[in-house]
Design an enzyme around this catalytic site. Structure first.
Site, PDB file in Angstrom:
ATOM      1  N   CYS A  31      -0.119   6.702  -1.506  1.00 49.10           N
ATOM      2  CA  CYS A  31      -0.075   6.755  -0.368  1.00 49.10           C
ATOM      3  C   CYS A  31       1.734   5.917  -0.252  1.00 49.10           C
ATOM      4  O   CYS A  31       2.882   5.976   0.790  1.00 49.10           O
ATOM      5  CB  CYS A  31      -0.721   6.076   1.118  1.00 49.10           C
ATOM      6  N   LYS A  53       0.923   6.195  11.508  1.00 53.42           N
ATOM      7  CA  LYS A  53      -0.106   6.223   9.630  1.00 53.42           C
ATOM      8  C   LYS A  53       1.351   6.013   9.588  1.00 53.42           C
ATOM      9  O   LYS A  53       1.200   4.973   8.327  1.00 53.42           O
ATOM     10  CB  LYS A  53      -0.237   7.767   9.166  1.00 53.42           C
TER      11      LYS A  53
END
Ligand code: SAJ
Length: 432
Positions: free
Chosen positions: A266, A212
């Site tokens: 993010c 991720k």
């Protein structure tokens, strides 16, 4: 096929609530848990406390069928999905305190054989930290049944959905499932296959955590390359949009688009988790972050130079506040920092902010005497200097004749790319 029919989702935010809703509409009994009573009340009324296309229909349907309810206390369940924030601390390491708080809620409910999944974007080792933390609170339980102690299964399953497309991407994206044990991974895979139509790829927990972080760092490094090219091109007096358009005709080159910096929750955060885990080896990743973080200041300097050339108090149109095109999400948006810095550095300038997706200025700009919200047409027509900070469609539609005689600082290349004709397909893919 999963044998799990009751799931508690801890954290009803941008990821937890969509996950809770999609599980519930696929037949699982879901209890959403949140510390915020208002969020819990809203969900129990079948309402969604933030904007995400199609989420409202799922939540309303699941609540009315009795498959989804919300509470402030963690209940007993067969599986727990933890989707709480993992912000970074002052030293840029991850703050795991929300994960630990979720663990304190889960631990007393465990009996043995439950599955605990961490979905929050996390530094390598966080899933094991969650397991150790829970097992320290419950020494009667174990990871592997040693000494006959009941087993708890732990896995990491990072979310990868794009805000604005969450309900589609939850179903269609491939998914990575990393188990602390092979059995945990297999149980988590079965649970996600209840709604996920993409491929579910199984690995260990630390590789899943890194995957991720690597996806978002990949994007950050490539945006930094584009941003660095824009600064070099400016110095050399060439047009970066033309440069990238031409270079991207090479079959193996696909340069992303420069901008005023990287925003959102993010991409500007996750690379730091890799840097914190391996500081000496993360040179490229760290430098990319620094290049992207330096871009807003460069934009401010460009506007200041244009104001100086003008030789009088300027009127500046700042086009856009959102962190990317055609959304109302202002989180960590470089456009806000740039506009606030302009207001500070040019106190006698009048700054007209056009942001078609909001109806009030955010806290960082509200109450400043030299900043006001305006329509796009109004801001442009009154301005001496036009600075494009977001590539919203509304701005792209502006007649270029409206810009005649004005100084234009176009950090997104919206008017230049229109002028240079259709973008190659590689660019069109990056437009989301
Ligand atoms: N940006 C550029 N130039 C580009 C592309 C993006 O300057 O060519 C800027 C955008 O304007 C924005 C920022 O980067 O300020 C981030 O936007 P984004 O669309 O690249 O990504 P996010 O933050 O909306 O969502 C990302 C996605 N990750 C990847 O594409 C690898 C999404 O799939 C993740 O689920 C999400 O982060 C997340 O939650 O981690």
């Amino acid at each position: 096929m999963t044998t799990i029919d009751t799931v508690a989702v801890i954290g009803l935010g941008y990821i937890g609530l969509p996950t809770a809703a999609i599980l519930a509409t696929n037949g699982i009994n879901v209890i959403g848990v949140d510390v915020n009573q208002k969020t819990v009340d809203a969900v129990n009324r079948g309402e969604v406390p933030f904007v995400e296309p199609d989420l409202g229909v799922h939540v309303a349907g699941a609540v009315s069928q009795g498959k989804l309810q919300a509470a402030t206390e963690t209940p007993a369940a067969q599986a727990y999905i933890v989707a709480v924030p993992t912000p970074f601390l002052a030293d840029r390491s991850a703050d795991l305190s929300y994960i630990e708080a979720a663990a304190r809620g889960i631990a007393p409910q465990l009996k043995g054989d439950e599955l605990v999944i961490l979905e929050s974007t996390s530094p390598p080792g966080a899933t094991r930290h969650l397991a150790d933390y829970i097992l320290a609170l419950r020494p009667d339980l174990s990871l592997d049944g040693e000494g006959g102690a009941p087993v708890i299964h732990f896995a990491h399953c990072p979310e990868r959905v794009l805000p604005g497309r969450v309900m589609i991407e939850l179903v269609t994206n491939d998914r990575i499932v990393g188990g602390v044990t092979a059995e945990a991974a297999s149980l988590a895979k079965d649970l996600y296959s209840v709604f996920c139509q993409g491929e579910i790829l199984v690995t260990d927990d630390v590789t899943a955590e890194m995957a991720k972080l690597v996806e978002n760092s990949y994007r950050d490094v490539n945006i930094a390359f584009a941003n660095e090219l824009s600064v070099i091109s400016d110095k050399l007096g060439i047009d970066v949009w033309e440069l990238i358009r031409l270079a991207n005709h090479h079959p193996r080159v696909n340069i992303l688009q420069p901008g005023p910096g990287v925003g959102g929750h993010c991409i500007a955060v996750d690379p730091w988790f890799i840097v914190a885990a391996s500081p000496d080896e993360s040179q490229l990743i760290r430098t990319a972050r620094e290049v992207n973080d330096a871009k807003p200041e460069w934009v401010v300097e460009k506007v200041r130079e244009a104001a100086e050339k003008l030789g009088r108090e300027p009127r500046i149109a700042a086009l856009g506040l959102a962190f990317k095109a055609n959304i109302d999400d202002l989180r960590e948006s470089p456009a806000i920092g740039i506009t606030a810095a302009l207001a500070d550095k040019l106190p006698t300038a009048e700054i007209l902010v056009a942001e078609p997706h909001v109806d009030a200025l955010p806290v960082a700009l509200a109450g400043r005497p030299n900043v006001q919200l305006a329509t796009t047409d109004d801001a442009i027509s009154k301005a001496d200097i036009v600075v494009v900070l977001v590539d919203h469609d509304e701005f792209k539609a502006t007649e270029q004749s409206a810009l005649v005689g004005k100084s234009v600082i176009d950090t997104r290349g919206i008017w230049r790319s229109l002028a240079s004709g259709d973008l190659p397909a590689a660019h069109a893919n990056q437009a989301v």
